[in-house]
Scaffold this motif. Structure first.
Motif, PDB file in Angstrom:
ATOM      1  N   LEU A   1      39.778  36.340  24.641  1.00 47.90           N
ATOM      2  CA  LEU A   1      40.930  35.950  25.454  1.00 47.90           C
ATOM      3  C   LEU A   1      41.668  37.147  26.031  1.00 47.90           C
ATOM      4  O   LEU A   1      42.017  37.180  27.206  1.00 47.90           O
ATOM      5  CB  LEU A   1      41.883  35.101  24.614  1.00 47.90           C
ATOM      6  N   TRP A   2      41.921  38.147  25.204  1.00 46.01           N
ATOM      7  CA  TRP A   2      42.785  39.251  25.609  1.00 46.01           C
ATOM      8  C   TRP A   2      41.970  40.421  26.146  1.00 46.01           C
ATOM      9  O   TRP A   2      41.086  40.937  25.463  1.00 46.01           O
ATOM     10  CB  TRP A   2      43.645  39.716  24.419  1.00 46.01           C
ATOM     11  N   LEU A   3      42.296  40.847  27.366  1.00 45.50           N
ATOM     12  CA  LEU A   3      41.610  41.959  28.006  1.00 45.50           C
ATOM     13  C   LEU A   3      42.588  43.089  28.304  1.00 45.50           C
ATOM     14  O   LEU A   3      43.785  42.869  28.493  1.00 45.50           O
ATOM     15  CB  LEU A   3      40.960  41.511  29.323  1.00 45.50           C
ATOM     16  N   THR A   4      42.046  44.303  28.369  1.00 46.84           N
ATOM     17  CA  THR A   4      42.858  45.447  28.771  1.00 46.84           C
ATOM     18  C   THR A   4      43.209  45.312  30.251  1.00 46.84           C
ATOM     19  O   THR A   4      42.504  44.640  31.020  1.00 46.84           O
ATOM     20  CB  THR A   4      42.112  46.770  28.541  1.00 46.84           C
ATOM     21  N   LEU A   5      44.290  45.968  30.665  1.00 48.44           N
ATOM     22  CA  LEU A   5      44.759  45.863  32.040  1.00 48.44           C
ATOM     23  C   LEU A   5      44.474  47.105  32.868  1.00 48.44           C
ATOM     24  O   LEU A   5      44.543  47.065  34.094  1.00 48.44           O
ATOM     25  CB  LEU A   5      46.276  45.589  32.052  1.00 48.44           C
ATOM     26  N   ARG A   6      44.159  48.204  32.226  1.00 49.63           N
ATOM     27  CA  ARG A   6      43.893  49.440  32.939  1.00 49.63           C
ATOM     28  C   ARG A   6      42.390  49.657  33.096  1.00 49.63           C
ATOM     29  O   ARG A   6      41.627  49.449  32.151  1.00 49.63           O
ATOM     30  CB  ARG A   6      44.515  50.630  32.204  1.00 49.63           C
ATOM     31  N   GLY A   7      41.999  50.104  34.294  1.00 51.06           N
ATOM     32  CA  GLY A   7      40.579  50.358  34.526  1.00 51.06           C
ATOM     33  C   GLY A   7      39.778  49.068  34.520  1.00 51.06           C
ATOM     34  O   GLY A   7      40.282  47.986  34.833  1.00 51.06           O
TER      35      GLY A   7
ATOM     36  N   PRO B   1      38.410  45.849  33.162  1.00 53.62           N
ATOM     37  CA  PRO B   1      38.852  44.972  32.066  1.00 53.62           C
ATOM     38  C   PRO B   1      37.805  44.889  30.960  1.00 53.62           C
ATOM     39  O   PRO B   1      36.616  44.704  31.228  1.00 53.62           O
ATOM     40  CB  PRO B   1      39.041  43.608  32.759  1.00 53.62           C
ATOM     41  N   ARG B   2      38.266  45.006  29.735  1.00 54.76           N
ATOM     42  CA  ARG B   2      37.374  44.911  28.581  1.00 54.76           C
ATOM     43  C   ARG B   2      38.156  44.294  27.421  1.00 54.76           C
ATOM     44  O   ARG B   2      39.385  44.333  27.415  1.00 54.76           O
ATOM     45  CB  ARG B   2      36.829  46.286  28.200  1.00 54.76           C
ATOM     46  N   PRO B   3      37.464  43.732  26.449  1.00 60.26           N
ATOM     47  CA  PRO B   3      38.172  43.102  25.327  1.00 60.26           C
ATOM     48  C   PRO B   3      39.089  44.091  24.615  1.00 60.26           C
ATOM     49  O   PRO B   3      38.715  45.250  24.392  1.00 60.26           O
ATOM     50  CB  PRO B   3      37.035  42.633  24.405  1.00 60.26           C
ATOM     51  N   MET B   4      40.267  43.633  24.276  1.00 63.94           N
ATOM     52  CA  MET B   4      41.214  44.488  23.565  1.00 63.94           C
ATOM     53  C   MET B   4      40.717  44.767  22.155  1.00 63.94           C
ATOM     54  O   MET B   4      40.050  43.937  21.530  1.00 63.94           O
ATOM     55  CB  MET B   4      42.602  43.835  23.508  1.00 63.94           C
ATOM     56  N   THR B   5      41.046  45.945  21.661  1.00 63.20           N
ATOM     57  CA  THR B   5      40.761  46.339  20.288  1.00 63.20           C
ATOM     58  C   THR B   5      42.065  46.296  19.490  1.00 63.20           C
ATOM     59  O   THR B   5      43.144  46.050  20.048  1.00 63.20           O
ATOM     60  CB  THR B   5      40.191  47.757  20.247  1.00 63.20           C
TER      61      THR B   5
END
Length: 205
Positions: free
Chosen positions: A86-92, A94-98
């Motif tokens: 569900l949650w993705l990074t916003l910079r660069g 997008p990839r799954p958040m850690t």
């Protein structure tokens, strides 16, 4: 403090994350396990892989948190599949958040306010809110917190000092209860003698 902290969150995604955590008691690892298909608006639930579990389980959350998730999904970068993280990074790209990037959501607001709020603090806040609700039983709180043992839930039921002082001041402010009045047909003097409250003095006493 929570309202001030929430106001510092700069993005819809960050507000969705914090609102969901404080409204469901979800741990950081559980937040990272969320998928779009597990967000169920009709039942007010999200699905997470709970502590010590291998499969998804439904967890209750608030309509407010579901609103923030809906806003986030409406503007989520790159589209998504129902079983994607569900949650993705916003910079660069997008990839799954850690866990680290999830923690940074809180750190930005902590830096602005000089606080040190963690996801565990948000879970504590959720627990205290439940415990303060007079309509909820301790077993209800245990179920919502997903505690295996009731003794774990009782940790959150300890009275906080500010609440204790508030209730004590309210106690002192209440007028004393009036003395009970005898029922019709009873002589007050006879009742006074019966209960050792006879104050009659003199030679005939």
């Amino acid at each position: 403090m929570f309202n001030e902290f929430f106001a510092q969150l700069p993005t819809v995604r960050d507000r969705a994350i914090v609102s969901t955590s404080v409204s469901s008691g979800a741990r950081a690892a559980e937040m990272l396990s969320m998928r779009p298909c597990g967000v169920q608006v009709d039942t007010h639930t999200i699905e997470v892989i709970g502590k010590g579990r291998r499969e998804y389980q439904p967890v209750r959350t608030s309509p407010d948190s579901l609103m923030w998730i809906s806003l986030y999904l409406g503007d989520r970068p790159g589209g998504f599949g129902p079983a994607d993280p569900l949650w993705l990074t916003l910079r660069g790209q997008p990839r799954p958040m850690t866990y680290w990037s999830l923690r940074q959501v809180l750190e930005r607001a902590n830096t602005a306010l000089g606080t040190n709020i963690t996801f565990h603090d948000l879970r504590h806040t959720y627990a205290y809110r439940l415990a303060a609700d007079p309509t909820l039983l301790i077993t209800d709180v245990q179920e919502l917190m997903r505690h295996a043992s009731l003794s774990t839930t009782q940790v959150y039921l300890r009275t906080r000092m500010e609440n204790l002082v508030e209730r004590l001041l309210a106690h002192y402010a209440r007028p004393p209860a009036p003395p009970p009045r005898p029922a019709a047909g009873y002589d007050p003097a006879d009742l006074a003698v019966l209960f050792g409250q006879d104050t009659v003095t003199g030679p005939d006493a």
